[in-house]
Motif scaffolding. Structure first.
Motif, PDB file in Angstrom:
ATOM      1  N   PHE A 159       0.849  -1.314  -0.397  1.00  0.00           N
ATOM      2  CA  PHE A 159       0.288   0.338  -0.038  1.00  0.00           C
ATOM      3  C   PHE A 159       1.416   0.761  -0.068  1.00  0.00           C
ATOM      4  O   PHE A 159       0.602   2.341  -0.541  1.00  0.00           O
ATOM      5  N   LEU A 160       2.022   1.238   0.402  1.00  0.00           N
ATOM      6  CA  LEU A 160       2.851   2.571   0.593  1.00  0.00           C
ATOM      7  C   LEU A 160       3.879   2.189  -1.026  1.00  0.00           C
ATOM      8  O   LEU A 160       4.167   3.774  -1.430  1.00  0.00           O
ATOM      9  N   ARG A 161       3.618   2.086  -2.407  1.00  0.00           N
ATOM     10  CA  ARG A 161       4.371   2.450  -3.109  1.00  0.00           C
ATOM     11  C   ARG A 161       3.086   2.542  -4.854  1.00  0.00           C
ATOM     12  O   ARG A 161       3.187   2.912  -5.419  1.00  0.00           O
ATOM     13  N   ARG A 162       1.464   2.057  -3.923  1.00  0.00           N
ATOM     14  CA  ARG A 162       1.338   2.985  -4.776  1.00  0.00           C
ATOM     15  C   ARG A 162       0.149   4.524  -4.770  1.00  0.00           C
ATOM     16  O   ARG A 162       0.811   4.957  -3.983  1.00  0.00           O
ATOM     17  N   PRO A 163      -0.317   4.981  -6.198  1.00  0.00           N
ATOM     18  CA  PRO A 163      -0.576   6.169  -6.277  1.00  0.00           C
ATOM     19  C   PRO A 163      -1.103   6.382  -5.278  1.00  0.00           C
ATOM     20  O   PRO A 163      -2.376   5.829  -4.556  1.00  0.00           O
TER      21      PRO A 163
ATOM     22  N   ILE B  45      -8.072  -3.686  -0.996  1.00  0.00           N
ATOM     23  CA  ILE B  45      -7.421  -3.438   0.463  1.00  0.00           C
ATOM     24  C   ILE B  45      -7.150  -4.497   1.148  1.00  0.00           C
ATOM     25  O   ILE B  45      -7.496  -4.358   2.749  1.00  0.00           O
ATOM     26  N   ALA B  46      -7.603  -5.957   0.848  1.00  0.00           N
ATOM     27  CA  ALA B  46      -7.164  -6.966   1.319  1.00  0.00           C
ATOM     28  C   ALA B  46      -5.611  -6.785   2.008  1.00  0.00           C
ATOM     29  O   ALA B  46      -4.458  -7.493   2.777  1.00  0.00           O
ATOM     30  N   ASP B  47      -4.487  -5.680   0.888  1.00  0.00           N
ATOM     31  CA  ASP B  47      -2.982  -5.681   1.283  1.00  0.00           C
ATOM     32  C   ASP B  47      -2.684  -4.653   2.292  1.00  0.00           C
ATOM     33  O   ASP B  47      -2.173  -5.060   3.749  1.00  0.00           O
TER      34      ASP B  47
ATOM     35  N   TYR C 157       1.196   4.570   7.125  1.00  0.00           N
ATOM     36  CA  TYR C 157       0.818   5.121   6.041  1.00  0.00           C
ATOM     37  C   TYR C 157       0.528   6.711   5.934  1.00  0.00           C
ATOM     38  O   TYR C 157       1.310   7.856   5.637  1.00  0.00           O
ATOM     39  N   SER C 158       0.577   6.574   6.899  1.00  0.00           N
ATOM     40  CA  SER C 158      -0.252   7.979   7.950  1.00  0.00           C
ATOM     41  C   SER C 158       1.219   8.844   7.986  1.00  0.00           C
ATOM     42  O   SER C 158       1.366  10.217   7.358  1.00  0.00           O
TER      43      SER C 158
END
Length: 125
Positions: free
Chosen positions: A4-8, A33-35, A50-51
Motif C-alpha cells: 500500500f506504500l507503493r501505490r499512487p 484493500i486486503a493488502d 502509512y499516515s
C-alpha cells in the motif's frame, strides 16, 4: 508486504474510502484493500505507518526548492487517520444502535480527509 506504500494517492484514496472491511480478502478485486491488513503490523499498524510515512514525505517535499503539492498529501493523511479511527470504532462497536446499523469506516476516512485538508489550508465551509 507494505504494498500500500507503493501505490499512487488516487488508489490509496479509493481503498481508504471503500465501505468494505479491510480485513476481508474476498472483497471487490478492483480494490487492494486486503493488502492493508497483511504484514507484521496488522491493519492498525499499517494505517499508522502509512499516515506517518505520508506526513514525513509531505514535510520533506514542501521543504524542497521546487514547487510541490500540499493538498493531496494532507488529504491522504487525513483519510488514513480517519480510516484508523473508523476501524477502531468498528472494532469496539461492531453493531450500532438497534443491531442493524453498521459503522462504515470509510465514512470516517472522508471526514478525516476533509478535516485535515481544511485545517492545513485554513478553509471554513
Amino acid at each position: 508486504h507494505f504494498q500500500f506504500l507503493r501505490r499512487p494517492y488516487r488508489h490509496s484514496i479509493d481503498d481508504l474510502f471503500n465501505v468494505h472491511d479491510m480485513r476481508d480478502a474476498a472483497t471487490d478485486a478492483t480494490f487492494h484493500i486486503a493488502d492493508w491488513a497483511q504484514g507484521p503490523l496488522g491493519l492498525y499498524g499499517n494505517l499508522v505507518l502509512y499516515s506517518l510515512c505520508t506526513l514525513v514525505f509531505c514535510v520533506i517535499s514542501i521543504t524542497l526548492s521546487f514547487p510541490s503539492g500540499l493538498f493531496a498529501p494532507t488529504f491522504v493523511i487525513g483519510a488514513g487517520l480517519g480510516r484508523l479511527f473508523g476501524e477502531g470504532m468498528r472494532h469496539v462497536f461492531p453493531r450500532f444502535l438497534l443491531q442493524h446499523q453498521f459503522i462504515v469506516a470509510g465514512s470516517y476516512a472522508v471526514v478525516g480527509a476533509a478535516s485535515v485538508a481544511s485545517g492545513v489550508t485554513h478553509t471554513i465551509s
